[in-house]
Structures are given as C-alpha cells and as structure tokens.
Scaffold this active site. Structure first.
Site, mmCIF file in Angstrom:
data_model
loop_
_atom_site.group_PDB
_atom_site.id
_atom_site.type_symbol
_atom_site.label_atom_id
_atom_site.label_comp_id
_atom_site.label_asym_id
_atom_site.label_seq_id
_atom_site.Cartn_x
_atom_site.Cartn_y
_atom_site.Cartn_z
ATOM 1 N N ASP A 131 45.010 7.472 4.028
ATOM 2 C CA ASP A 131 44.656 8.092 5.201
ATOM 3 C C ASP A 131 44.650 9.499 5.140
ATOM 4 O O ASP A 131 45.119 10.168 5.963
ATOM 5 C CB ASP A 131 45.741 7.789 6.487
ATOM 6 C CG ASP A 131 45.281 7.839 7.654
ATOM 7 O OD1 ASP A 131 45.796 7.897 8.710
ATOM 8 O OD2 ASP A 131 43.802 8.234 7.925
ATOM 9 N N LYS A 133 43.149 12.907 5.269
ATOM 10 C CA LYS A 133 42.419 13.560 6.162
ATOM 11 C C LYS A 133 43.053 14.872 6.519
ATOM 12 O O LYS A 133 44.259 15.082 6.524
ATOM 13 C CB LYS A 133 42.082 12.968 7.282
ATOM 14 C CG LYS A 133 43.213 12.420 8.349
ATOM 15 C CD LYS A 133 42.946 11.666 9.405
ATOM 16 C CE LYS A 133 44.099 11.414 10.119
ATOM 17 N NZ LYS A 133 44.119 10.265 11.294
ATOM 18 N N ASN A 136 46.337 15.264 8.199
ATOM 19 C CA ASN A 136 47.433 14.845 7.474
ATOM 20 C C ASN A 136 47.649 15.736 6.459
ATOM 21 O O ASN A 136 48.544 15.123 5.454
ATOM 22 C CB ASN A 136 47.114 13.469 6.874
ATOM 23 C CG ASN A 136 47.543 12.118 8.036
ATOM 24 O OD1 ASN A 136 48.040 12.481 9.280
ATOM 25 N ND2 ASN A 136 46.781 11.033 7.727
#
Ligand SMILES: COc1cc(O)cc(Nc2ccc(C(=O)Nc3ccc4c(c3)C[NH2+]CC4)cc2)c1
Length: 334
Positions: A131, A133, A136
């Site tokens: 995840d 991105k 993050n």
C-alpha cells in the site's frame, strides 16, 4: 472520546489522521514528555480485518529501520487496539510535494533512496508493503522519510513465493496485475507503486489518474502515461523500468539499490542498513533503573523481553531523545 487505557500514560491531543478503520491521534508520552502518534482501532469496526492488525504488529515488532515508522507500544483492551508509534512531525510527503509544486531531481533522489532502502529492508524479511502511496510516506522533524501503515503488508507463508489473492491498496498506485486481480507476488507490486511515487516526486502529479475508476484502470493496464518535457531522460528511463505492465519486465528492488540514477553522486549502493533493532543503551537503562528503584541488570533483563508495554515505549523514547542530543529525564507527569 475518553480512552481510559491511555489515562495516566499518554495525554491525548488532536486527531492527525484517519484512515479506513483507524483514527490517529497526536499524544504526549507523559513519563518522557515526548510526542507520539496513537493509531486507535475499534475491534467492532475491524471484524474480519482483525488478523491484519495481528500481522502488522508481528511485522512492526521485527522491523527496525531508520525509514520505517517505529512501534513503541501496543495496548489491547476488550474493545480497542492502540498502536503507539513514532510521531512524524513533518507530516505527509504528499503535502511537501504539493507545497513545492514538484521536487528537483536531487531532492527526489534523496527521498527515493530512503524509500528504496526501507522497501528493500522490508522485502529482505519476506514482507511486501502493498500500500505504498504518498499518504503512507511521512517526514520526521529532520525531513527523514518514514514509511507507515503496514496494515496491508503481507508475509505470505513461505516468503514471497505464494501468490497473494486479496486485492488491496488504493487504485491509483495499484499495479496492473493487482487491478486484474491476478495471482501476483508482493515485491513487484511495491516496485510499481514506487515508480508511481518517483513520478509524483519529479512531476508533481500522478502518472495514472482519473475520476472514473474504470478509465483509471484502463490507463493503468495500458501502462501509458505522459512523460513531462522537464523530466531528464535518465529519470524517464528509470520510471519506464518500474512502470512495466508485465511484472516480469519490471526492475527489481535489488537492481534499484545499485541503479546509477540512485547512486549518482553517491559512491556506494543504497544500504539496507537497519539500526540494531534492540540495542542496549546503558545511559537510558541506568536512568530507568534509578526511576524504578532497581539494578541496571534487572532493568535490562525486564526491557529485553520487548513486551512493547509502557516501559518499552519509555526506553525507545528516551533513546530517541538522546539521539537528538536532548537531556534524558523521566517524570511522573504529576
Ligand atoms: C508503524 O507506524 C505506523 C503504522 C500504522 O499502521 C499507521 C501509522 N500511522 C501514522 C499516521 C500519522 C502519523 C503522524 O505523525 N502524522 C502527522 C504528524 C504531523 C503532522 C501531520 C500528520 C499532518 N499535518 C502536519 C503535521 C504517524 C503515524 C504509523
């Protein structure tokens, strides 16, 4: 809302982030006065996502890297999970890019080396983040990059070989094989997402973007995106090697570590160095043993069980203070 489990240990302040099933609050660790972030998850909301929390905790307890947000303490009650983690006062890398419109190649290189180092370290443990991105990727007080939110990370049994079926993560960064719900292996998905991240750093906008989810998927599957004229040919070439639709044609993390675009101006390849996860610091130990009225030996014996309780948090936070050259103190908060 009052969180009685935190009372006396943390002074909870404002909300600094809220994701799917979690809320992140800024707080102060009372014994050291250090700021922390507390990710609060309600078990009733989590339901079948509960195993993900367990998986993230297991990952975070083994990971210790200068560019991975640190876990300090875990509190579980009948109704909630509380993850006490490193406060990244620089906020989201995304906001940093937007503020500057886009970053220069040199600025991007510095950040990108840190991302690759953290992801290579993660992969060396058989984990994939899945995840990655800009939301993050946070910055600490000194603009060091910190990866967060390992709620979707996978450590499929038997390392990375077994295909992961659950499609996850946010579509704009999702690799084609994810979009197709194909069997895929974690590491390549992270390389694609890092390609999107590098593009966002250099261009200031996303390679694949569309309000309509179906046309967004079509763009991702086509692998076609705009190459802005201001991008250098070496940057364009590297991004092309990461945004390959077929995961088998994609550059690997290990090839990235010594790629000339990353090592330009810096002699050695990117190190996956991890600061010794649980090093013994005698200054911190002796301060804590005095405070607890025990011997240094007993204090260290207690600490090195790494229970991720309040004492673990106190130890890590005093160590962080020491590394920032600040005086060490423990107070009752009274
Ligand atoms: C292991 O670290 C984790 C794991 C996880 O599952 C979630 C997180 N989430 C965090 C989210 C935000 C912050 C944070 O510090 N956010 C922050 C800090 C300062 C500012 C902002 C956000 C935004 N406005 C500017 C100032 C820290 C951890 C971590």
């Amino acid at each position: 809302m009052r969180y009685s489990a935190l009372k006396g240990f943390y002074d909870v302040e404002r909300t600094i982030g809220c994701g799917g099933f979690a809320k992140v609050k800024l707080a102060t660790h009372i014994a050291t006065g250090e700021k922390v972030a507390i990710k609060i998850m309600e078990k009733s909301v989590l339901k079948d996502d509960l195993p993900r929390v367990k998986l993230e905790l297991k990952a975070l307890k083994t990971l210790s890297h200068s560019h991975i947000c640190k876990l300090y303490q875990v509190i579980e009650t009948d109704t909630h999970f509380f993850l006490i983690v490193e406060y990244c006062s620089g906020g989201e890398l995304f906001d940093h890019i937007v503020e500057k419109n886009r970053l220069t190649e040199t600025e991007s290189r510095i950040f990108f080396r840190q991302i690759v180092s953290a992801v290579a370290y993660l992969h060396s443990f058989g984990y994939a983040h899945r995840d990655l991105k800009p939301e993050n990727v946070l910055l600490d007080y000194a603009q060091n990059l910190k990866l967060i939110d390992f709620g979707l990370c996978a450590r499929p049994d038997g390392g990375m070989t077994s295909p992961l079926f659950t499609s996850c993560g946010s579509p704009t960064y999702a690799a084609p094989e994810l979009v197709l719900g194909k069997q895929y292996l974690g590491p390549e998905v992270d390389v694609w997402a890092m390609g999107v991240l590098l593009y966002a750093l250099l261009a200031g906008f996303l390679p694949f973007d569309d309000q309509n989810i179906d046309s967004l998927y079509k763009k991702i599957l086509s692998g076609k995106y705009e190459e802005p004229a201001f991008m250098s040919s070496s940057s364009k070439k590297l991004i092309r090697q990461m945004l390959q639709v077929d995961p088998k044609n994609r550059i690997t993390v290990n090839e990235l570590l010594s790629h000339h675009w990353l090592t330009l101006g810096i002699l050695d390849p990117v190190k996956i160095k991890s600061d010794d996860p649980h090093s013994q610091d005698n200054d911190v130990i002796s301060l804590m043993s005095q405070y607890h009225g025990t011997t240094d030996d007993d204090m260290w014996k207690h600490l090195k069980r790494w229970r991720y309780d309040y004492d673990t948090a106190t130890y890590f936070l005093l160590l962080a203070r020491k590394n920032r050259g600040l005086p060490l103190k423990i107070s009752t908060g009274a």
